[in-house]
Design an enzyme around this catalytic site. Sequence first.
Site, mmCIF file in Angstrom:
data_model
loop_
_atom_site.group_PDB
_atom_site.id
_atom_site.type_symbol
_atom_site.label_atom_id
_atom_site.label_comp_id
_atom_site.label_asym_id
_atom_site.label_seq_id
_atom_site.Cartn_x
_atom_site.Cartn_y
_atom_site.Cartn_z
ATOM 1 N N MET A 55 4.073 43.338 42.504
ATOM 2 C CA MET A 55 3.461 42.471 43.509
ATOM 3 C C MET A 55 3.341 43.187 44.854
ATOM 4 O O MET A 55 2.331 43.071 45.533
ATOM 5 C CB MET A 55 4.267 41.172 43.645
ATOM 6 C CG MET A 55 3.594 40.136 44.533
ATOM 7 S SD MET A 55 1.923 39.704 43.988
ATOM 8 C CE MET A 55 2.267 38.261 42.981
ATOM 9 N N GLU B 22 28.824 37.573 40.462
ATOM 10 C CA GLU B 22 28.860 36.202 40.975
ATOM 11 C C GLU B 22 27.469 35.656 41.315
ATOM 12 O O GLU B 22 27.232 34.453 41.227
ATOM 13 C CB GLU B 22 29.766 36.112 42.204
ATOM 14 C CG GLU B 22 31.252 36.237 41.892
ATOM 15 C CD GLU B 22 31.753 37.677 41.963
ATOM 16 O OE1 GLU B 22 30.917 38.605 42.037
ATOM 17 O OE2 GLU B 22 32.987 37.868 41.950
ATOM 18 N N PHE C 140 43.264 40.080 53.230
ATOM 19 C CA PHE C 140 42.578 40.727 52.112
ATOM 20 C C PHE C 140 41.656 39.722 51.413
ATOM 21 O O PHE C 140 42.056 38.608 51.097
ATOM 22 C CB PHE C 140 43.607 41.275 51.114
ATOM 23 C CG PHE C 140 42.961 41.899 49.907
ATOM 24 C CD1 PHE C 140 42.179 43.035 50.026
ATOM 25 C CD2 PHE C 140 43.114 41.326 48.656
ATOM 26 C CE1 PHE C 140 41.566 43.603 48.914
ATOM 27 C CE2 PHE C 140 42.498 41.885 47.532
ATOM 28 C CZ PHE C 140 41.721 43.027 47.674
ATOM 29 N N GLN C 141 40.437 40.140 51.181
ATOM 30 C CA GLN C 141 39.402 39.313 50.557
ATOM 31 C C GLN C 141 39.205 37.983 51.283
ATOM 32 O O GLN C 141 38.963 36.951 50.672
ATOM 33 C CB GLN C 141 39.690 39.088 49.064
ATOM 34 C CG GLN C 141 39.592 40.401 48.279
ATOM 35 C CD GLN C 141 39.471 40.221 46.774
ATOM 36 O OE1 GLN C 141 40.002 39.272 46.217
ATOM 37 N NE2 GLN C 141 38.762 41.128 46.129
ATOM 38 N N LYS D 138 44.108 29.079 48.654
ATOM 39 C CA LYS D 138 45.016 29.209 47.513
ATOM 40 C C LYS D 138 46.198 28.238 47.598
ATOM 41 O O LYS D 138 46.604 27.654 46.593
ATOM 42 C CB LYS D 138 45.535 30.655 47.464
ATOM 43 C CG LYS D 138 46.291 30.951 46.190
ATOM 44 C CD LYS D 138 46.356 32.448 45.917
ATOM 45 C CE LYS D 138 47.262 32.675 44.718
ATOM 46 N NZ LYS D 138 46.714 33.601 43.762
#
Lengths: 564, 168
Positions: free
Chosen positions: A478, A52, A114-115, A164
């Site tokens: 760097m 993602e 959940f999630q 949802k």
Amino acid sequence: MRKIKTKGAKIIIDVLREEGVDTLFGYPGGAVIDIYDQLAKSDLRHIMTRHEQAAVHAADGYARASGKVGVCLVTSGPGATNTVSGIASAYMDSIPVVVLTGQVPTQLIGNDAFQEVDIVGITRPCTKHNYLVKSVEDLGRMLKEAFHIAHSGRPGPVLVDIPKDVMQGSTVYTPIKEVQLKSYNPTYEPNVKQLPKVIKLIKEARKPLVFAGGGVILSKASKELTEFARKIHAPVTSTLMGLGAYPAGDPLWLGMIGMHGTYRANISSSECDLMIAVGVRFDDRVTGKVDAFAPHAQIIHIDIDPTSIRKNISVSVPIVGDCKITLEKLNRLLADEDLGDLGTIRAPWLSRIDQWKATKPLAYEQRDTIKPQFVVEKLWELTKGQAIIATEVGQNQMWAAQYYHFDQPNHFITSGGLGCMGFGLPAAIGAQIACPDKLVVDVAGDGSIQMNIQEMGTVMQYKLPIKVVILNNGYLGMVRQWQQLFYDCCYSCTQMIEAPDFVRLAEAYGAVGLRATKPAEVEKTIKKGLSTPKAVIMDFVVEREECVYPMVPSGKPITEMLLV
Amino acid sequence: MNNNHNQESRRHILSMLVDNQPGVLSRVAGFFSGRGFNIDSLCVSETTDPLVSRITLVAEGDMNILEQIKKQLNKLINVIKVMDFTETDYVQRETALVKVRAKPENRAEILRMADIFRSRVVDVGTEFYTLEVTGDGGKINAFLKLLKPLGIKEIARTGAVALARERK
């Protein structure tokens, strides 16, 4: 008559289409199946990344290359948290991105479902604005507002968190024509009383300097900036984000300013008597020690964001307004002014700058090992400066900024403010999707390419002919450079051993892998890579302990440069 | 930024009108903590328009910092208006509830002091009186100072609320 109700998930697709979106970048998950279901029935194109974070970077790269809003769609919980680095990067660089996240059903919010994660809370400080949609009735309006806020004023990322049940719920949806927000009205038109002050200072100045930033590119004001600088015969420098805003081939161009800026740009900023700063925010990597920045100059600061003005640097003439509109107005005023024989007036100043260019140019020593700068220089030469260059972060990014000379805006795609490693490859994906006919190159280091190397899968799935140029020094270069210069060469944890064989890695993905280990092979390798019609990883084994110069030690005045 | 006048740190009362929505206070408070500014006190309540809330916030800083704070607050999408009362004429009030030990021999004195400060007793227990006092911060501090030797058990202060004075 009974009004027809539309499902929330369908409203999302409808608003995206109304906003002119044709492509989105994302990754499916449980909380967004409803949107993906509608997506499959629409004509929108979805690019599935492998992570993602990469989806946001790709949407960001798409926005930077196209000038349009980038859109990203991810699921709740980990899908949402994985977007945070990408959002923060877009926020720091003012890139218009709309991120849609799924959320658990409203009745479960707050229950540690959940999630479930409070992504609105998490992203509050790194978005321009964000929304939690609590009812399907609000969905259309909030999405429209999200797009409006993302691309107007000083652009930035906006996140919309959609539970949802809101996607599954239905309502009568009437498209909203115009967004009205009583507390949000960006100032585009500059205060006209300020403009004559600018003209007066330009006439009085002996040693003016134009200092451009990412704001010029965001407001599509490159043409106006070029006209302005030429009209007043002033040399031009820019921030990292401003590269491409002014053509690098022009004799008035000085190169980038700041920590790794050119000698002439940094010295000019300290000697100029007038600095015209356009679309910049005087970041610490630009100013160095603030008290010593542009000590002899009156500063004119044009920016659309009032908070940028006088945040770090006090200015003589603040102008809140859109860069393009403001420069247009100034150019019009200048057309009616008798500026005198500027060629003669500016000659001493410009010839001084030319001397600095001659005595202290950007330089590196050519040896038997490949110099990373040489690779970028050859890349510039062989692409005729026409490629879109995405970069990772670190030395590769600075060498790309110094040695690839950008003549046009929207061609340099880099995580400037956040300095987010792993940005380059996914951003290149976004840029290639936005500009399918352009050559897109990711200039990378062996360290940062490994942060999102999985996106080679995306590159292959969508048959993107992206070229990855790895400047492979086996170090996090760097940080190693700082350790060399400021920490007595204590290379703590910066050596990257056991890197994969990038050629075979490319082949494992079905791409083409090439390697060069000697300077003589560089040109041949780049030519071969560029003429290959599919994705290529070019692995350049470069001088291991090369440093980026000039370098201004952190916190020092930008005139105190370490040179080669 | 080296103007001496501008570097003088002083107390500012900021009054803002904001959208009356969940999360707005968090945006305002988060902005202060995220940028390293301190909030001395904060009051939030609905206005006559149920869609709009007023946040009254006291913060300290020099003019440059305050200028930056005001601009940043204005930049928040849910902030409708920001007013700094510092340079203007305004009324401000703060309320405190003070639970003070009320020994029989002190009760008369407590009531006398309450009277002077136009404070009221709002709860009486066997050992403690709870007093309510309203005024500006200075008045409340003075009242607390006088009560302290008698034994203060606990206090609750609201933080300042303020409105600009109307033209006379």
